[in-house]
Design a protein around this motif. Structure first.
Motif, PDB file in Angstrom:
ATOM      1  N   ALA A  17     -48.263   3.662  29.747  1.00 59.92           N
ATOM      2  CA  ALA A  17     -48.062   3.185  28.638  1.00 59.92           C
ATOM      3  C   ALA A  17     -47.358   3.747  27.424  1.00 59.92           C
ATOM      4  O   ALA A  17     -47.577   4.952  27.494  1.00 59.92           O
ATOM      5  CB  ALA A  17     -49.675   2.619  28.000  1.00 59.92           C
ATOM      6  N   GLN A  18     -46.402   3.441  26.641  1.00 61.13           N
ATOM      7  CA  GLN A  18     -46.413   3.346  25.262  1.00 61.13           C
ATOM      8  C   GLN A  18     -46.858   3.558  24.460  1.00 61.13           C
ATOM      9  O   GLN A  18     -46.955   1.972  23.989  1.00 61.13           O
ATOM     10  CB  GLN A  18     -44.817   3.119  25.429  1.00 61.13           C
ATOM     11  CG  GLN A  18     -43.900   3.264  26.205  1.00 61.13           C
ATOM     12  CD  GLN A  18     -43.652   4.900  26.775  1.00 61.13           C
ATOM     13  OE1 GLN A  18     -43.055   5.521  25.647  1.00 61.13           O
ATOM     14  NE2 GLN A  18     -43.860   5.660  27.927  1.00 61.13           N
ATOM     15  N   HIS A  19     -46.822   4.154  22.920  1.00 57.97           N
ATOM     16  CA  HIS A  19     -47.659   3.737  21.860  1.00 57.97           C
ATOM     17  C   HIS A  19     -46.510   3.838  20.873  1.00 57.97           C
ATOM     18  O   HIS A  19     -45.730   5.238  20.801  1.00 57.97           O
ATOM     19  CB  HIS A  19     -48.433   4.451  21.635  1.00 57.97           C
ATOM     20  CG  HIS A  19     -49.387   4.266  20.862  1.00 57.97           C
ATOM     21  ND1 HIS A  19     -49.907   2.920  19.868  1.00 57.97           N
ATOM     22  CD2 HIS A  19     -48.825   4.826  19.601  1.00 57.97           C
ATOM     23  CE1 HIS A  19     -50.398   3.177  18.879  1.00 57.97           C
ATOM     24  NE2 HIS A  19     -49.880   4.209  17.956  1.00 57.97           N
ATOM     25  N   ASP A  20     -46.461   2.765  19.809  1.00 60.41           N
ATOM     26  CA  ASP A  20     -45.130   3.685  19.011  1.00 60.41           C
ATOM     27  C   ASP A  20     -46.025   3.455  17.613  1.00 60.41           C
ATOM     28  O   ASP A  20     -46.460   2.213  17.306  1.00 60.41           O
ATOM     29  CB  ASP A  20     -44.294   3.192  18.575  1.00 60.41           C
ATOM     30  CG  ASP A  20     -43.049   3.279  19.898  1.00 60.41           C
ATOM     31  OD1 ASP A  20     -42.562   4.997  19.134  1.00 60.41           O
ATOM     32  OD2 ASP A  20     -43.240   2.974  20.700  1.00 60.41           O
ATOM     33  N   ASP A  21     -45.970   3.709  16.208  1.00 61.97           N
ATOM     34  CA  ASP A  21     -46.485   3.397  15.065  1.00 61.97           C
ATOM     35  C   ASP A  21     -46.199   4.232  14.296  1.00 61.97           C
ATOM     36  O   ASP A  21     -44.909   5.121  14.269  1.00 61.97           O
ATOM     37  CB  ASP A  21     -47.799   4.085  14.545  1.00 61.97           C
ATOM     38  CG  ASP A  21     -48.279   5.260  15.614  1.00 61.97           C
ATOM     39  OD1 ASP A  21     -47.868   6.068  14.068  1.00 61.97           O
ATOM     40  OD2 ASP A  21     -49.752   5.892  15.852  1.00 61.97           O
ATOM     41  N   LEU A  22     -45.857   3.719  12.941  1.00 64.51           N
ATOM     42  CA  LEU A  22     -45.701   4.255  11.901  1.00 64.51           C
ATOM     43  C   LEU A  22     -46.620   4.250  10.102  1.00 64.51           C
ATOM     44  O   LEU A  22     -47.799   3.053  10.675  1.00 64.51           O
ATOM     45  CB  LEU A  22     -44.302   3.175  11.017  1.00 64.51           C
ATOM     46  CG  LEU A  22     -44.105   3.353   9.559  1.00 64.51           C
ATOM     47  CD1 LEU A  22     -42.499   3.450   9.894  1.00 64.51           C
ATOM     48  CD2 LEU A  22     -43.949   2.647   8.914  1.00 64.51           C
ATOM     49  N   MET A  23     -47.072   4.985   9.469  1.00 63.78           N
ATOM     50  CA  MET A  23     -48.005   5.208   8.622  1.00 63.78           C
ATOM     51  C   MET A  23     -47.098   5.187   7.329  1.00 63.78           C
ATOM     52  O   MET A  23     -46.088   6.892   7.081  1.00 63.78           O
ATOM     53  CB  MET A  23     -48.650   5.851   8.823  1.00 63.78           C
ATOM     54  CG  MET A  23     -49.967   6.140   8.130  1.00 63.78           C
ATOM     55  SD  MET A  23     -51.607   7.055   8.482  1.00 63.78           S
ATOM     56  CE  MET A  23     -50.584   8.642   9.131  1.00 63.78           C
TER      57      MET A  23
ATOM     58  N   ASN B 198     -44.512   7.908  14.795  1.00 60.70           N
ATOM     59  CA  ASN B 198     -45.500   8.454  16.102  1.00 60.70           C
ATOM     60  C   ASN B 198     -45.134   7.735  17.214  1.00 60.70           C
ATOM     61  O   ASN B 198     -44.425   6.648  17.195  1.00 60.70           O
ATOM     62  CB  ASN B 198     -46.471   8.360  16.173  1.00 60.70           C
ATOM     63  CG  ASN B 198     -47.669   9.117  17.645  1.00 60.70           C
ATOM     64  OD1 ASN B 198     -47.172  10.109  17.351  1.00 60.70           O
ATOM     65  ND2 ASN B 198     -48.558   8.185  17.841  1.00 60.70           N
ATOM     66  N   HIS B 199     -44.719   8.846  18.813  1.00 61.59           N
ATOM     67  CA  HIS B 199     -44.132   8.022  19.674  1.00 61.59           C
ATOM     68  C   HIS B 199     -45.486   8.812  20.820  1.00 61.59           C
ATOM     69  O   HIS B 199     -45.144   9.705  21.289  1.00 61.59           O
ATOM     70  CB  HIS B 199     -42.721   8.154  19.668  1.00 61.59           C
ATOM     71  CG  HIS B 199     -42.324   7.822  21.763  1.00 61.59           C
ATOM     72  ND1 HIS B 199     -42.246   6.494  21.639  1.00 61.59           N
ATOM     73  CD2 HIS B 199     -42.164   8.383  22.822  1.00 61.59           C
ATOM     74  CE1 HIS B 199     -42.625   6.465  23.351  1.00 61.59           C
ATOM     75  NE2 HIS B 199     -42.382   7.273  23.702  1.00 61.59           N
TER      76      HIS B 199
END
Length: 177
Positions: free
Chosen positions: A88-94, A80-81
C-alpha cells in the motif's frame, strides 16, 4: 534600540541616523513574520523515517515528509509519502494556517484515500504539537502528535470512534535529511 534614540545619539550625523533607521525598519517586518511560527519551527525541514503499524492490514512502513513555509511565510505545508510492507502507498498534504481574527493556528488535511480532516493545534510543551479534530457523534475524532526527542522527530496518529477513547493507529520516528 528605538529609531528616536538612534537619531538623537551623540556622535551620529543625520546621514548615519537615517541609514541606521532604514536598516532597523527593514529588519522589523521579517522578524514579525516569523513570530507566529516560532512554536512550529522544530518541524521545519525534510524528514525520513519508519513506522510501526498497529493495523495488521498494512504492516510496517517507510517514508518521508516535509514541513515548509510557503506563500511568503503565511502557511506551513506538510507533504507526506509512505509505503507499507503490504504494498500500500499513502500520500497526503496538510496546510497549517493562522485563523483570523486572533491568528489561532489550525490545519486542514487531505489524503489519497479521500479523507479531509480539520485540526485545532495545541502545544503541550515547547517541542511538541498536537493536531486534534473535533469529530462528531457519528464521525471519528483524529489526533496527530509530533514531538522532538533529541535529534529524532517522533509522531503518533490516533483515532477515536464516537463515544470511545483514542487508540494508536500509527507511530513513527524520523530523522532530518
Amino acid at each position: 534600540m528605538a529609531l528616536a534614540s538612534v537619531v538623537g545619539y551623540p556622535g551620529t550625523d543625520m546621514r548615519t541616523s537615517v541609514i541606521l533607521g532604514m536598516v532597523l525598519l527593514s529588519v522589523l517586518p521579517a522578524r514579525a513574520q516569523s513570530t507566529p511560527w516560532k512554536r512550529l519551527e522544530f518541524l521545519l525541514g525534510k524528514w525520513a523515517g519508519s513506522a510501526g503499524q498497529t493495523d495488521t492490514l498494512l504492516g510496517a512502513g517507510e517514508g518521508g515528509f516535509s514541513f515548509e513555509l510557503e506563500l511568503n511565510r503565511k502557511i506551513i505545508v506538510r507533504r507526506n509519502h509512505a509505503g507499507y510492507a503490504s504494498g500500500a502507498q499513502h500520500d497526503d498534504l496538510m496546510v497549517i494556517y493562522l485563523d483570523a481574527p486572533d491568528d489561532t493556528p489550525r490545519a486542514i488535511y487531505f489524503d489519497t484515500e479521500g479523507h479531509v480532516i480539520r485540526y485545532n493545534l495545541t502545544f503541550p510543551t515547547s517541542n511538541k504539537v498536537v493536531f486534534e479534530s473535533d469529530g462528531s457523534q457519528v464521525e471519528p475524532r483524529y489526533r496527530l502528535s509530533y514531538w522532538l526527542d533529541g535529534r529524532a522527530l517522533d509522531g503518533k496518529f490516533e483515532v477515536a470512534q464516537p463515544g470511545s477513547e483514542y487508540k494508536t493507529y500509527l507511530s513513527w520516528t524520523s530523522k532530518k535529511e
